[in-house]
Design a protein around this motif. Structure first.
Motif, PDB file in Angstrom:
ATOM      1  N   ASN A 139      32.344  48.683  50.616  1.00 23.47           N
ATOM      2  CA  ASN A 139      33.767  48.430  50.418  1.00 23.47           C
ATOM      3  C   ASN A 139      34.066  47.937  49.001  1.00 23.47           C
ATOM      4  O   ASN A 139      33.439  46.996  48.516  1.00 23.47           O
ATOM      5  CB  ASN A 139      34.243  47.377  51.426  1.00 23.47           C
ATOM      6  CG  ASN A 139      35.747  47.171  51.385  1.00 23.47           C
ATOM      7  OD1 ASN A 139      36.503  48.142  51.380  1.00 23.47           O
ATOM      8  ND2 ASN A 139      36.183  45.923  51.345  1.00 23.47           N
ATOM      9  N   ASN A 140      35.021  48.587  48.371  1.00 26.69           N
ATOM     10  CA  ASN A 140      35.559  48.127  47.093  1.00 26.69           C
ATOM     11  C   ASN A 140      36.760  47.240  47.430  1.00 26.69           C
ATOM     12  O   ASN A 140      37.684  47.725  48.081  1.00 26.69           O
ATOM     13  CB  ASN A 140      35.982  49.350  46.269  1.00 26.69           C
ATOM     14  CG  ASN A 140      36.637  48.975  44.960  1.00 26.69           C
ATOM     15  OD1 ASN A 140      36.764  47.811  44.624  1.00 26.69           O
ATOM     16  ND2 ASN A 140      37.070  49.992  44.228  1.00 26.69           N
ATOM     17  N   PRO A 141      36.792  45.974  47.072  1.00 25.04           N
ATOM     18  CA  PRO A 141      35.957  45.277  46.075  1.00 25.04           C
ATOM     19  C   PRO A 141      34.889  44.331  46.625  1.00 25.04           C
ATOM     20  O   PRO A 141      34.291  43.609  45.834  1.00 25.04           O
ATOM     21  CB  PRO A 141      37.009  44.434  45.346  1.00 25.04           C
ATOM     22  CG  PRO A 141      37.929  43.989  46.448  1.00 25.04           C
ATOM     23  CD  PRO A 141      37.964  45.147  47.436  1.00 25.04           C
ATOM     24  N   THR A 142      34.624  44.293  47.929  1.00 24.02           N
ATOM     25  CA  THR A 142      33.738  43.229  48.429  1.00 24.02           C
ATOM     26  C   THR A 142      32.261  43.634  48.458  1.00 24.02           C
ATOM     27  O   THR A 142      31.398  42.763  48.597  1.00 24.02           O
ATOM     28  CB  THR A 142      34.160  42.761  49.847  1.00 24.02           C
ATOM     29  OG1 THR A 142      34.069  43.874  50.750  1.00 24.02           O
ATOM     30  CG2 THR A 142      35.580  42.223  49.851  1.00 24.02           C
ATOM     31  N   GLY A 198      44.804  39.181  42.082  1.00 27.16           N
ATOM     32  CA  GLY A 198      45.597  37.949  42.026  1.00 27.16           C
ATOM     33  C   GLY A 198      45.488  37.049  43.238  1.00 27.16           C
ATOM     34  O   GLY A 198      45.826  37.439  44.353  1.00 27.16           O
ATOM     35  N   GLY A 199      45.039  35.826  43.040  1.00 20.30           N
ATOM     36  CA  GLY A 199      45.002  34.831  44.100  1.00 20.30           C
ATOM     37  C   GLY A 199      43.939  35.075  45.155  1.00 20.30           C
ATOM     38  O   GLY A 199      43.825  34.323  46.119  1.00 20.30           O
ATOM     39  N   GLU A 200      43.152  36.156  45.010  1.00 17.49           N
ATOM     40  CA  GLU A 200      42.137  36.459  46.027  1.00 17.49           C
ATOM     41  C   GLU A 200      40.724  36.296  45.496  1.00 17.49           C
ATOM     42  O   GLU A 200      39.926  35.548  46.044  1.00 17.49           O
ATOM     43  CB  GLU A 200      42.321  37.897  46.527  1.00 17.49           C
ATOM     44  CG  GLU A 200      43.481  38.044  47.480  1.00 17.49           C
ATOM     45  CD  GLU A 200      43.577  39.463  47.996  1.00 17.49           C
ATOM     46  OE1 GLU A 200      42.635  39.939  48.634  1.00 17.49           O
ATOM     47  OE2 GLU A 200      44.606  40.111  47.730  1.00 17.49           O
ATOM     48  N   GLY A 201      40.421  37.038  44.456  1.00 15.96           N
ATOM     49  CA  GLY A 201      39.063  36.964  43.946  1.00 15.96           C
ATOM     50  C   GLY A 201      38.854  37.886  42.768  1.00 15.96           C
ATOM     51  O   GLY A 201      39.795  38.506  42.276  1.00 15.96           O
ATOM     52  N   VAL A 202      37.592  37.956  42.348  1.00 20.68           N
ATOM     53  CA  VAL A 202      37.249  38.726  41.162  1.00 20.68           C
ATOM     54  C   VAL A 202      36.114  39.686  41.516  1.00 20.68           C
ATOM     55  O   VAL A 202      35.148  39.301  42.174  1.00 20.68           O
ATOM     56  CB  VAL A 202      36.811  37.755  40.031  1.00 20.68           C
ATOM     57  CG1 VAL A 202      36.078  38.488  38.937  1.00 20.68           C
ATOM     58  CG2 VAL A 202      38.016  37.018  39.471  1.00 20.68           C
ATOM     59  N   ARG A 203      36.289  40.925  41.078  1.00 23.40           N
ATOM     60  CA  ARG A 203      35.228  41.923  41.247  1.00 23.40           C
ATOM     61  C   ARG A 203      34.562  42.110  39.886  1.00 23.40           C
ATOM     62  O   ARG A 203      35.251  42.324  38.884  1.00 23.40           O
ATOM     63  CB  ARG A 203      35.844  43.242  41.721  1.00 23.40           C
ATOM     64  CG  ARG A 203      34.814  44.297  42.101  1.00 23.40           C
ATOM     65  CD  ARG A 203      35.484  45.660  42.288  1.00 23.40           C
ATOM     66  NE  ARG A 203      35.988  46.144  41.017  1.00 23.40           N
ATOM     67  CZ  ARG A 203      36.947  47.057  40.871  1.00 23.40           C
ATOM     68  NH1 ARG A 203      37.520  47.586  41.922  1.00 23.40           N
ATOM     69  NH2 ARG A 203      37.335  47.444  39.671  1.00 23.40           N
ATOM     70  N   ILE A 204      33.247  42.022  39.873  1.00 21.53           N
ATOM     71  CA  ILE A 204      32.509  42.093  38.612  1.00 21.53           C
ATOM     72  C   ILE A 204      31.500  43.235  38.693  1.00 21.53           C
ATOM     73  O   ILE A 204      30.588  43.217  39.528  1.00 21.53           O
ATOM     74  CB  ILE A 204      31.746  40.772  38.336  1.00 21.53           C
ATOM     75  CG1 ILE A 204      32.688  39.563  38.471  1.00 21.53           C
ATOM     76  CG2 ILE A 204      31.089  40.820  36.964  1.00 21.53           C
ATOM     77  CD1 ILE A 204      31.955  38.229  38.511  1.00 21.53           C
ATOM     78  N   THR A 205      31.656  44.210  37.829  1.00 16.67           N
ATOM     79  CA  THR A 205      30.717  45.324  37.806  1.00 16.67           C
ATOM     80  C   THR A 205      29.368  44.850  37.293  1.00 16.67           C
ATOM     81  O   THR A 205      29.290  44.079  36.333  1.00 16.67           O
ATOM     82  CB  THR A 205      31.241  46.443  36.876  1.00 16.67           C
ATOM     83  OG1 THR A 205      32.560  46.796  37.288  1.00 16.67           O
ATOM     84  CG2 THR A 205      30.340  47.668  36.927  1.00 16.67           C
ATOM     85  N   VAL A 206      28.304  45.322  37.948  1.00 21.55           N
ATOM     86  CA  VAL A 206      26.944  45.058  37.462  1.00 21.55           C
ATOM     87  C   VAL A 206      26.633  46.130  36.431  1.00 21.55           C
ATOM     88  O   VAL A 206      26.730  47.329  36.710  1.00 21.55           O
ATOM     89  CB  VAL A 206      25.935  45.109  38.630  1.00 21.55           C
ATOM     90  CG1 VAL A 206      24.514  45.000  38.100  1.00 21.55           C
ATOM     91  CG2 VAL A 206      26.237  44.002  39.643  1.00 21.55           C
ATOM     92  N   ALA A 207      26.281  45.703  35.237  1.00 21.84           N
ATOM     93  CA  ALA A 207      26.075  46.678  34.160  1.00 21.84           C
ATOM     94  C   ALA A 207      24.781  46.371  33.411  1.00 21.84           C
ATOM     95  O   ALA A 207      23.775  46.016  34.023  1.00 21.84           O
ATOM     96  CB  ALA A 207      27.289  46.656  33.239  1.00 21.84           C
ATOM     97  N   GLU A 208      24.801  46.499  32.077  1.00 24.34           N
ATOM     98  CA  GLU A 208      23.588  46.261  31.305  1.00 24.34           C
ATOM     99  C   GLU A 208      23.219  44.774  31.382  1.00 24.34           C
ATOM    100  O   GLU A 208      24.091  43.915  31.510  1.00 24.34           O
ATOM    101  CB  GLU A 208      23.739  46.732  29.853  1.00 24.34           C
ATOM    102  CG  GLU A 208      24.944  46.226  29.095  1.00 24.34           C
ATOM    103  CD  GLU A 208      26.180  47.109  29.280  1.00 24.34           C
ATOM    104  OE1 GLU A 208      26.718  47.118  30.408  1.00 24.34           O
ATOM    105  OE2 GLU A 208      26.620  47.736  28.308  1.00 24.34           O
TER     106      GLU A 208
END
Ligand SMILES: *Cc1c(COP(=O)(O)O)cnc(C)c1O
Length: 381
Positions: A182-185, A351-361
């Motif tokens: 699931n995007n974003p979790t 907004g007000g929920e959370g942050v999705r952070i891509t795993v990258a280099e």
């Protein structure tokens, strides 16, 4: 006026003053459509330090071997329309996934294919069920179709609540989106639980399993959409070349579905939507599988490192099977995103929920870990 028109001739109808002022009539559904928020780009910083874009789940690697050559080769002929049937790509996909060519359809990214699925199934008065929060394109394309969104909250564990989704099905339900991972979790559906869910769905309701991040899944118990589609005519699987394959900018995705769903996708496609450059790049990408698997494995190793690092700092991080991690920050969301930007990584705040952070280099992931640690220290003092 055409002979078959049921309309009243305009000359006979007095022009309303409102119509004069408002300009062309646009569909009312456009008025409250949520905007798609693209991940913020990595702008250059004054001090020359690197900035990493971790806001769109893109692949950090350069094109796979042979892909740039395929693109350059096709580029000399873009005065010509592409192969409308994407015949060579479909043949390659059919061999790769062991499905009949007639069960495949391409589109301008899997978002494009998802929109075609709605055009084919739903309109005003119909309902479309999906988990929330999930992929932000679902509410937009559902609204455009005229159908009504039925959003079923995720569980406390950030997973689809399949029981609640099954209970949300009514005689108006036409399509169900399942996003796994699931995007974003980042959470993936289990194969057994998804099988039980599919057994509860009426056969005239289309279930769309959106597997944009399938290549990153490592949980053996996770759902396998293509295995589930095989004996279920109401299941359609969406896959994309945008994430693991690194072709986000070329816009090519595809569906695996039985007739007549696949045929409906061919009818609703924008003619020549997928460029020849994209088609050739996708073929070359499929043929570069060893390099692809190597890169995906490296990103999965980084996902493990980032997840562990964050958990060691005390964060609650759902088990991600994708190329991103999710932090439910609530009211701290904007502050955390700003701290990341300050440190040189662009993340995707909801907004007000959370942050999705891509795993990258690894260097980018190091900045994330350091920023998250500093943020916790600050919060606890
Ligand atoms: C990125 C993504 C897509 C794919 O988008 P494209 O249109 O293929 O670039 C589809 N579904 C989800 C859940 C995504 O995150």
């Amino acid at each position: 006026m055409t002979v078959s028109s049921q309309g009243t001739p305009r000359d006979a109808a007095p022009e309303s003053a409102a119509a004069e002022v408002a300009g062309p009539r646009l569909r009312a559904v456009l008025e409250d459509i949520p905007a798609y928020v693209p991940g913020r780009p990595a702008a250059d910083r004054a001090d020359g330090r690197a900035v990493y874009k971790l806001s769109s789940n893109e692949n950090p690697y350069p094109p796979l071997p042979g892909v740039l050559e395929a693109v350059v080769g096709a580029a000399g002929a873009f005065n010509r329309y592409p192969d409308m049937t994407a015949g060579a790509l479909l043949a390659e996909l059919a061999a790769h996934f062991e499905v009949p060519v007639s069960h495949l359809a391409t589109g301008t990214g899997s978002v494009g294919v998802a929109q075609q699925l709605l055009q084919a199934t739903a309109g005003p008065g119909d309902e479309v069920i999906y988990a929330w929060r999930s992929f932000e394109a679902y509410p937009i394309i559902t609204r455009i179709s005229g159908a009504t969104s039925v959003q079923v909250p995720l569980t406390d564990g950030e997973e689809h609540d399949l029981d609640a989704m099954a209970e949300a099905i009514t005689d108006r339900t036409r399509l169900i989106f399942l996003c796994t991972p699931n995007n974003p979790t980042g959470t993936a559906l289990g194969h057994a639980e998804l099988t039980r869910f599919l057994d509860r769905v009426p056969r005239d309701v289309l279930v769309v399993i959106d597997e944009a991040y399938r290549e990153f899944v490592r949980d053996d118990a996770a759902a396998d959409g293509i295995a589930l589609y095989r004996d279920r005519p109401n299941v359609c699987v969406l896959r994309t070349f945008s994430k693991a394959y690194g072709l986000a900018g070329l816009r090519v995705g595809f569906a695996v579905a039985h007739e007549p769903v696949a045929a409906a996708l061919r009818k609703t496609a924008v003619p020549f939507g997928v460029s020849q450059i994209a088609q050739n790049a996708a073929i070359a990408s499929l043929r570069a599988e060893p390099a692809l698997l190597e890169r995906v494995a490296a990103l999965v190793a980084e996902r493990t490192r980032v997840t562990r690092g964050l958990r060691d700092q005390g964060w609650t991080v759902p088990e991600s099977q994708a190329n991103f991690v999710w932090l439910r920050l609530g009211a701290d969301t904007a502050r955390f995103a700003a701290a990341c930007e300050e440190a040189g990584v662009m993340v995707r705040p909801f907004g007000g929920e959370g942050v999705r952070i891509t795993v990258a280099e690894p260097e980018a992931n190091d900045v994330v870990l350091a920023t998250a640690a500093a943020f916790r220290d600050l919060a606890s003092t």
